[in-house]
Design a protein around this motif. Sequence first.
Motif, PDB file in Angstrom:
ATOM      1  N   PHE A  11      15.260 -19.497  -4.996  1.00 46.53           N
ATOM      2  CA  PHE A  11      13.968 -20.036  -4.279  1.00 46.53           C
ATOM      3  C   PHE A  11      13.265 -21.055  -5.187  1.00 46.53           C
ATOM      4  CE2 PHE A  11       9.846 -19.886  -2.179  1.00 46.53           C
ATOM      5  CZ  PHE A  11      10.243 -20.140  -0.891  1.00 46.53           C
ATOM      6  N   ALA A  12      12.937 -22.393  -4.736  1.00 45.02           N
ATOM      7  CA  ALA A  12      12.512 -23.305  -5.514  1.00 45.02           C
ATOM      8  C   ALA A  12      12.831 -23.185  -6.969  1.00 45.02           C
ATOM      9  CB  ALA A  12      10.739 -23.055  -5.476  1.00 45.02           C
ATOM     10  N   GLY A  13      11.953 -23.078  -8.016  1.00 40.53           N
ATOM     11  CA  GLY A  13      12.538 -23.205  -9.500  1.00 40.53           C
ATOM     12  C   GLY A  13      12.578 -21.823 -10.037  1.00 40.53           C
ATOM     13  N   ILE A  14      12.777 -20.597  -9.084  1.00 38.10           N
ATOM     14  CA  ILE A  14      13.181 -19.480  -9.836  1.00 38.10           C
ATOM     15  C   ILE A  14      14.681 -18.784  -9.217  1.00 38.10           C
ATOM     16  CG2 ILE A  14      10.734 -18.851  -9.976  1.00 38.10           C
ATOM     17  CD1 ILE A  14      10.767 -17.153  -7.227  1.00 38.10           C
ATOM     18  N   GLN A  15      15.198 -18.359  -9.902  1.00 32.97           N
ATOM     19  CA  GLN A  15      16.496 -17.712  -9.712  1.00 32.97           C
ATOM     20  C   GLN A  15      16.406 -16.213 -10.396  1.00 32.97           C
ATOM     21  OE1 GLN A  15      18.991 -20.443 -12.021  1.00 32.97           O
ATOM     22  NE2 GLN A  15      19.999 -20.837 -10.336  1.00 32.97           N
ATOM     23  N   ASN A  16      17.289 -15.455  -9.431  1.00 35.03           N
ATOM     24  CA  ASN A  16      17.636 -13.882  -9.743  1.00 35.03           C
ATOM     25  C   ASN A  16      16.297 -13.101 -10.318  1.00 35.03           C
ATOM     26  OD1 ASN A  16      20.333 -14.499  -9.363  1.00 35.03           O
ATOM     27  ND2 ASN A  16      20.628 -15.096 -11.402  1.00 35.03           N
ATOM     28  N   LYS A  17      15.233 -13.206  -9.236  1.00 35.34           N
ATOM     29  CA  LYS A  17      14.096 -12.563  -9.794  1.00 35.34           C
ATOM     30  C   LYS A  17      13.717 -11.601  -8.858  1.00 35.34           C
ATOM     31  CE  LYS A  17      11.017 -14.200 -11.812  1.00 35.34           C
ATOM     32  NZ  LYS A  17      10.492 -14.250 -13.194  1.00 35.34           N
ATOM     33  N   LYS A  18      13.089 -10.502  -9.236  1.00 37.18           N
ATOM     34  CA  LYS A  18      12.804  -9.326  -8.665  1.00 37.18           C
ATOM     35  C   LYS A  18      11.406  -8.887  -9.010  1.00 37.18           C
ATOM     36  CE  LYS A  18      15.110  -5.415  -8.852  1.00 37.18           C
ATOM     37  NZ  LYS A  18      15.977  -4.197  -8.656  1.00 37.18           N
ATOM     38  N   VAL A  19      10.451  -8.700  -8.113  1.00 38.15           N
ATOM     39  CA  VAL A  19       9.054  -8.337  -8.588  1.00 38.15           C
ATOM     40  C   VAL A  19       8.713  -6.840  -7.518  1.00 38.15           C
ATOM     41  CG1 VAL A  19       6.656  -8.680  -8.461  1.00 38.15           C
ATOM     42  CG2 VAL A  19       8.309 -10.581  -8.922  1.00 38.15           C
ATOM     43  N   GLU A  20       8.371  -5.836  -8.234  1.00 39.23           N
ATOM     44  CA  GLU A  20       8.084  -4.641  -7.639  1.00 39.23           C
ATOM     45  C   GLU A  20       6.691  -4.357  -7.614  1.00 39.23           C
ATOM     46  OE1 GLU A  20      11.080  -1.553  -8.200  1.00 39.23           O
ATOM     47  OE2 GLU A  20      12.396  -2.507  -9.269  1.00 39.23           O
ATOM     48  N   PHE A  21       6.150  -3.592  -6.651  1.00 41.84           N
ATOM     49  CA  PHE A  21       4.607  -3.500  -6.548  1.00 41.84           C
ATOM     50  C   PHE A  21       4.483  -2.023  -6.390  1.00 41.84           C
ATOM     51  CE2 PHE A  21       5.555  -7.621  -4.741  1.00 41.84           C
ATOM     52  CZ  PHE A  21       4.632  -8.503  -5.401  1.00 41.84           C
ATOM     53  N   THR A  22       3.477  -1.656  -6.716  1.00 39.09           N
ATOM     54  CA  THR A  22       3.044  -0.123  -6.731  1.00 39.09           C
ATOM     55  C   THR A  22       1.767   0.137  -5.934  1.00 39.09           C
ATOM     56  OG1 THR A  22       1.784  -0.147  -8.718  1.00 39.09           O
ATOM     57  CG2 THR A  22       4.226   0.422  -9.183  1.00 39.09           C
ATOM     58  N   ASP A  23       1.322   1.337  -5.667  1.00 40.41           N
ATOM     59  CA  ASP A  23       0.371   1.546  -4.697  1.00 40.41           C
ATOM     60  C   ASP A  23      -0.712   1.163  -5.681  1.00 40.41           C
ATOM     61  OD1 ASP A  23       1.573   3.139  -2.842  1.00 40.41           O
ATOM     62  OD2 ASP A  23       1.401   4.843  -3.657  1.00 40.41           O
ATOM     63  N   GLY A  24      -2.001   0.847  -4.763  1.00 40.60           N
ATOM     64  CA  GLY A  24      -3.228   0.109  -5.406  1.00 40.60           C
ATOM     65  C   GLY A  24      -3.035  -1.275  -5.538  1.00 40.60           C
ATOM     66  N   LEU A  25      -3.933  -1.827  -6.446  1.00 42.25           N
ATOM     67  CA  LEU A  25      -4.012  -3.413  -6.628  1.00 42.25           C
ATOM     68  C   LEU A  25      -2.797  -3.844  -7.563  1.00 42.25           C
ATOM     69  CD1 LEU A  25      -5.604  -6.017  -6.248  1.00 42.25           C
ATOM     70  CD2 LEU A  25      -6.966  -5.310  -8.211  1.00 42.25           C
ATOM     71  N   ASN A  26      -2.029  -4.807  -7.121  1.00 47.05           N
ATOM     72  CA  ASN A  26      -1.265  -5.566  -7.880  1.00 47.05           C
ATOM     73  C   ASN A  26      -1.694  -6.769  -8.268  1.00 47.05           C
ATOM     74  OD1 ASN A  26       1.660  -3.626  -7.795  1.00 47.05           O
ATOM     75  ND2 ASN A  26       0.351  -3.134  -6.317  1.00 47.05           N
ATOM     76  N   MET A  27      -1.376  -7.298  -9.455  1.00 46.73           N
ATOM     77  CA  MET A  27      -1.705  -8.737  -9.751  1.00 46.73           C
ATOM     78  C   MET A  27      -0.297  -9.381 -10.267  1.00 46.73           C
ATOM     79  SD  MET A  27      -5.511  -8.468 -11.456  1.00 46.73           S
ATOM     80  CE  MET A  27      -4.727  -8.093 -13.004  1.00 46.73           C
ATOM     81  N   VAL A  28      -0.098 -10.578  -9.931  1.00 43.57           N
ATOM     82  CA  VAL A  28       1.110 -11.184 -10.567  1.00 43.57           C
ATOM     83  C   VAL A  28       0.439 -12.250 -11.614  1.00 43.57           C
ATOM     84  CG1 VAL A  28       2.927 -12.933  -9.990  1.00 43.57           C
ATOM     85  CG2 VAL A  28       2.333 -11.177  -8.341  1.00 43.57           C
ATOM     86  N   ILE A  29       0.758 -12.077 -12.733  1.00 43.03           N
ATOM     87  CA  ILE A  29       0.353 -12.774 -13.906  1.00 43.03           C
ATOM     88  C   ILE A  29       1.545 -13.288 -14.590  1.00 43.03           C
ATOM     89  CG2 ILE A  29      -1.928 -11.340 -14.280  1.00 43.03           C
ATOM     90  CD1 ILE A  29      -0.601  -9.844 -16.530  1.00 43.03           C
ATOM     91  N   GLY A  30       1.165 -14.468 -15.513  1.00 44.53           N
ATOM     92  CA  GLY A  30       2.215 -15.049 -16.387  1.00 44.53           C
ATOM     93  C   GLY A  30       1.774 -16.476 -16.721  1.00 44.53           C
ATOM     94  N   GLU A  31       2.567 -16.898 -17.461  1.00 42.74           N
ATOM     95  CA  GLU A  31       2.156 -18.371 -18.166  1.00 42.74           C
ATOM     96  C   GLU A  31       2.429 -19.279 -17.135  1.00 42.74           C
ATOM     97  OE1 GLU A  31       1.805 -18.980 -21.228  1.00 42.74           O
ATOM     98  OE2 GLU A  31       1.748 -16.849 -21.818  1.00 42.74           O
ATOM     99  N   ASN A  32       1.686 -20.346 -17.169  1.00 46.36           N
ATOM    100  CA  ASN A  32       1.760 -21.615 -16.364  1.00 46.36           C
ATOM    101  C   ASN A  32       3.243 -22.114 -15.957  1.00 46.36           C
ATOM    102  OD1 ASN A  32      -0.946 -21.748 -16.107  1.00 46.36           O
ATOM    103  ND2 ASN A  32      -1.168 -23.433 -17.602  1.00 46.36           N
TER     104      ASN A  32
END
Length: 99
Positions: A11-32
Amino acid sequence: MKIRKVECEQFAGIQNKKVEFTDGLNMVIGENESGKSTIVDLIYYLLFGDIKVNVNSNFFKVYFPKKLNGPQGDAIDGVLEFETQNGTYKISKEWNKGE
């Protein structure tokens, strides 16, 4: 509704990516340019996006990759797993360049 997982092969510039979320507040962080906004966009389009793509649309121009190692961007996809009080569900979509 609780989002549990989002994943894609491409999808767009990402390949073979999986992001899992847990209960509570989740943040997606990473480099530019690591795909944080793209993951959020993928969630949005899985929930609200049309599966028919006009090749002249902004969606096509932004999310279909021009060059990647592997597939040349004929299709993009994603899977969203979420939980409600009634159970766990998956939404799966694939967008193709063709009709």
